[in-house]
Scaffold this active site. Structure first.
Site, PDB file in Angstrom:
ATOM      1  N   ILE A  36       0.484  -1.117   0.155  1.00  0.00           N
ATOM      2  CA  ILE A  36       0.203   0.633  -0.065  1.00  0.00           C
ATOM      3  C   ILE A  36       0.860   1.616   0.084  1.00  0.00           C
ATOM      4  CG2 ILE A  36      -0.121   0.155   3.131  1.00  0.00           C
ATOM      5  CD1 ILE A  36      -3.245   0.126   0.209  1.00  0.00           C
ATOM      6  N   ARG A  43       1.856   1.695  -3.228  1.00  0.00           N
ATOM      7  CA  ARG A  43       1.128   2.442  -4.531  1.00  0.00           C
ATOM      8  C   ARG A  43       0.733   4.025  -3.847  1.00  0.00           C
ATOM      9  NH1 ARG A  43      -5.277   0.797  -4.486  1.00  0.00           N
ATOM     10  NH2 ARG A  43      -6.033   2.881  -5.698  1.00  0.00           N
ATOM     11  N   ARG A  61      10.823  -1.676   9.931  1.00  0.00           N
ATOM     12  CA  ARG A  61      11.213  -1.741  10.589  1.00  0.00           C
ATOM     13  C   ARG A  61      12.371  -2.761  10.130  1.00  0.00           C
ATOM     14  NH1 ARG A  61       6.825  -5.816  13.114  1.00  0.00           N
ATOM     15  NH2 ARG A  61       6.457  -5.677  10.453  1.00  0.00           N
ATOM     16  N   TYR A 118      15.444   5.204   6.822  1.00  0.00           N
ATOM     17  CA  TYR A 118      15.368   5.169   8.707  1.00  0.00           C
ATOM     18  C   TYR A 118      14.801   3.253   8.679  1.00  0.00           C
ATOM     19  CZ  TYR A 118      15.262  10.290   8.336  1.00  0.00           C
ATOM     20  OH  TYR A 118      15.828  11.066   8.544  1.00  0.00           O
ATOM     21  N   HIS A 170      -0.603   1.263  14.062  1.00  0.00           N
ATOM     22  CA  HIS A 170      -1.104   2.868  13.909  1.00  0.00           C
ATOM     23  C   HIS A 170      -1.163   3.422  15.033  1.00  0.00           C
ATOM     24  CE1 HIS A 170      -3.051   0.730  10.109  1.00  0.00           C
ATOM     25  NE2 HIS A 170      -1.940   0.709  10.206  1.00  0.00           N
ATOM     26  N   LYS A 176      -6.632   2.819   7.298  1.00  0.00           N
ATOM     27  CA  LYS A 176      -7.824   2.514   7.879  1.00  0.00           C
ATOM     28  C   LYS A 176      -7.208   0.557   8.021  1.00  0.00           C
ATOM     29  CE  LYS A 176      -9.273   2.372   3.845  1.00  0.00           C
ATOM     30  NZ  LYS A 176      -8.174   2.757   3.369  1.00  0.00           N
TER      31      LYS A 176
END
Lengths: 326, 326
Positions: free
Chosen positions: A14, A17, A36, A57, A81, A99
Site C-alpha cells: 500500500i 501505491r 522496521r 530509516y 497505527h 484504515k
C-alpha cells in the site's frame, strides 16, 4: 508554494501505491521512508525516489525526527497505527493514517484526543470519500435527485479460503488484526455513514468466525430514521462490489464502490438519467489532494472524513470483535 | 391418465397468470374459479376457458363442493389463505397456496396439522424452488463445484413510495397483510433455506416501518454453521435482484433470483465455468408440473417445498411483524 514533504511509515504494497500516487500529485514530494528493516526501507527509497534522494530509516522514530518531513503517511500493519501516530503527533507532523485507523476505540479516542490537544492535522486515509464519483453521488442526493434516501447496500467480500498454506497470511492472523471487519468492513460502513453524514441510530451485526478465530464474515445493518443500510464484509466468499443508494425518486449505483470511478443515476423506472466518469485512474491522487488542501488551509480535520467517523467505526469494531471473543 | 382439474380461488392478477400457465401445462385443466363477486368470477371463467366451459362461483365454499375439482389454487389476499385452505382440506381437495402461505405461525401450524391429519396434499406456491435454474444451482452445489457454501446474498426490493394516492394500495395497507415481509421477504428467505436445506441456527432482523405502519423494509441475516446469508426486502427502494451463492471454490449467480431462468457458475478468479438457461419463459409451468407430480405420486408433501419451511418462515414473520407492532 513549497511542496508538502511526505514521510512514509511502512514500506509494503500500500506504501508503494501511495508513493506512485505522490508522483502524480502536484505540490507534494516523497522525502523519506521508514521500515522496521533498514534494507527494506532503502530498497523502497531507491524504487520510489524518481531519481531524487529519499532518506531511508530502519525505525519510525528517526523518520519522525527528520526536520524535512511535513506529514507522515502510516502504512504499517494495523496493530502499530496508534503507536506510530502518537510518535508523529508528538513531534508535530501531520498524520495521514491507513484504515483501520486504529484497532479499537480506546486507541482511537486516545490518539484523536492527542492530535486535537496538539492541534496536529490528522486524517484517516478513507480515500473512497475523496473520490469525485462519490462526491458526485452526494451532490445528486443533496440536489434531491433520488428523493429521500431509503436503502443502501454495499458489500466488500473476497474469497481467501483458509488453507494450511494461507493460515499464516496476515488476513487470517489474529495477532496482526486480521479478519474482515478491520480490513474491509470499514469500507461499506464508512461509505454509508459518509452518504448519510451520521453514525446509525442503531447498529446490528452478525459475525462468523473462520478457522483461525478471526472474523471471516461480518454482516451489518445500519438503522437510520427512514433509512436502512446493509453492509457485508467477508474474506471467505465473493460478492458483487456494486453499491446502490436507493431513494423515493430513484437510485445511484457505483461499481467497485470503495474505489469508485463512476456513478450512475437512475429513476424509479430504471432509466439512466446521468452518468459520471472519473478520468483519474489512481484514486489515491484525490485523497492526497484533499489531505494537501487540508494542510494548506491550516485546518486540522477533514470535513469529508471527520475523526469522529473513524472513532465511530472503531466503536462498532469493538462490538463486533468483542462478540467474537466472547 | 386423467387431467388434474384445478379450481382457482381468487380471480386477480396472479390467478390470471396461473390460468395462462395451466394452458401450457400437460395433464391439467381449469375446471372452475371463484371470487367474492360472481360477476368477476364469470368474467375470469370466460377469459381463461380456452373455449371450454369453466364453472364460476361467487363464494369459495361452492368451489369446494364442486365434485369435478381435484385441486384448489389459492390466489386470494393473504389474510384469507388460512380460511380457504381449511375449507379445501375439509372436503379433501389438494391445496396449492400462494405466498405468504399464512400470515402468522399460529395459522400455519393449525392448517398444516389439519392437512396432515386429513392426508390432503398441500404445497406452498413457492415456484422459485421448482425452477430448473434453481435446481441446477443446487446440483452444482451438491457436486461440490463451489466448495462449501459460505455466503448468500439476495434482495427483493422495489420502490412504491407511499404517497397520498398509494396509501390505499394493498401493499401499504396493514389490514390486508401489506408490507415487505409477507409479500416479498419470503422470496430471499426461502431461497436461502432451500439452498442450505435448513432453517438458520440464528435469525437476526431489522425492520423499518413506513408511513402507514407496515414494514417498509426488512433486513435479515441468517446464521448457519460456517455460512451466513443476507436477505433484504423493501417496498420503499430499489435493489438489484441478482442473488449470489458464494463458496470456498467459486460462486453462482442468478439474475431475478425469485423467478430465475438462468444460473451462472464462476470460479474464485471470476471465470465463468458453466451457464444454464431455461427455455421455458413462464416459470409457473414448473411449479404446476411439480405439484401435479406430487398428486400423481400419491404423496402429500413436496420434498422441494416442505411444509416445515413455510411454517419456519411464518415464525420469522411473527418475530419481524411483532417487533414492529411493539
Amino acid at each position: 508554494m513549497e511542496n508538502i514533504r511526505f514521510g512514509i511509515a511502512g514500506c509494503g504494497g500500500i506504501a508503494a501505491r501511495f508513493a506512485k500516487a505522490l508522483v502524480l500529485s502536484a505540490g507534494t514530494e516523497l522525502a523519506a521512508c521508514a521500515a522496521r528493516n533498514l534494507d527494506r526501507a532503502q530498497a523502497f527509497a531507491q524504487a520510489h525516489g524518481q531519481g531524487k534522494p529519499v532518506r531511508a530509516y530502519g525505525n519510525y522514530q528517526e523518520l519522525m525526527e527528520d526536520p524535512n518531513v511535513d506529514a507522515v503517511y502510516i502504512a504499517t500493519v494495523h496493530t502499530t497505527h496508534a503507536q506510530i501516530a502518537k510518535q508523529a503527533i508528538l513531534v508535530g507532523k501531520a498524520v495521514l493514517c491507513e484504515k483501520p485507523f486504529f484497532t479499537n476505540s480506546r486507541e482511537a479516542r486516545e490518539v484523536i484526543a492527542l492530535a486535537r490537544e496538539k492541534s496536529v492535522p490528522m486524517m484517516e486515509a478513507f480515500w473512497t470519500r475523496t473520490l469525485p464519483a462519490y462526491r458526485k453521488a452526494k451532490e445528486w442526493i443533496r440536489e434531491g435527485k433520488i428523493g429521500d434516501v431509503t436503502l443502501i447496500r454495499a458489500a466488500f467480500c473476497f474469497c481467501n479460503p483458509c488453507t494450511e498454506q494461507s493460515r499464516s497470511h496476515r488476513i487470517w492472523n489474529p495477532e496482526v488484526g486480521g479478519g474482515a471487519m478491520l480490513d474491509i468492513g470499514v469500507y461499506p460502513y464508512e461509505y454509508v455513514t459518509g452518504i448519510l453524514e451520521a453514525p446509525p441510530e442503531k447498529f446490528h451485526y452478525t459475525v462468523l468466525p473462520g478457522p483461525t478465530g478471526v472474523d471471516a464474515t461480518v454482516a451489518m445493518t445500519l438503522e437510520y430514521p427512514g433509512a436502512l443500510a446493509e453492509c457485508l464484509a467477508s474474506i471467505a466468499g465473493h460478492m458483487d462490489t456494486t453499491a446502490r443508494i436507493s431513494g423515493t425518486k430513484g437510485y445511484i449505483e457505483q461499481s467497485v464502490f470503495y474505489g469508485a470511478r463512476e456513478a450512475r443515476l437512475f429513476d424509479n423506472q430504471n432509466r439512466l438519467l446521468e452518468e459520471f466518469q472519473d478520468s483519474q485512474e489512481e484514486g489515491f491522487v484525490h485523497e492526497i489532494a484533499h489531505f494537501v488542501d487540508l494542510l494548506r488551509s491550516g485546518k486540522t480535520e477533514s470535513r469529508w472524513i471527520p475523526l469522529a467517523d473513524a472513532l465511530d467505526f472503531a466503536e462498532k469494531a469493538d462490538l463486533v470483535l468483542g462478540a467474537l471473543r466472547g
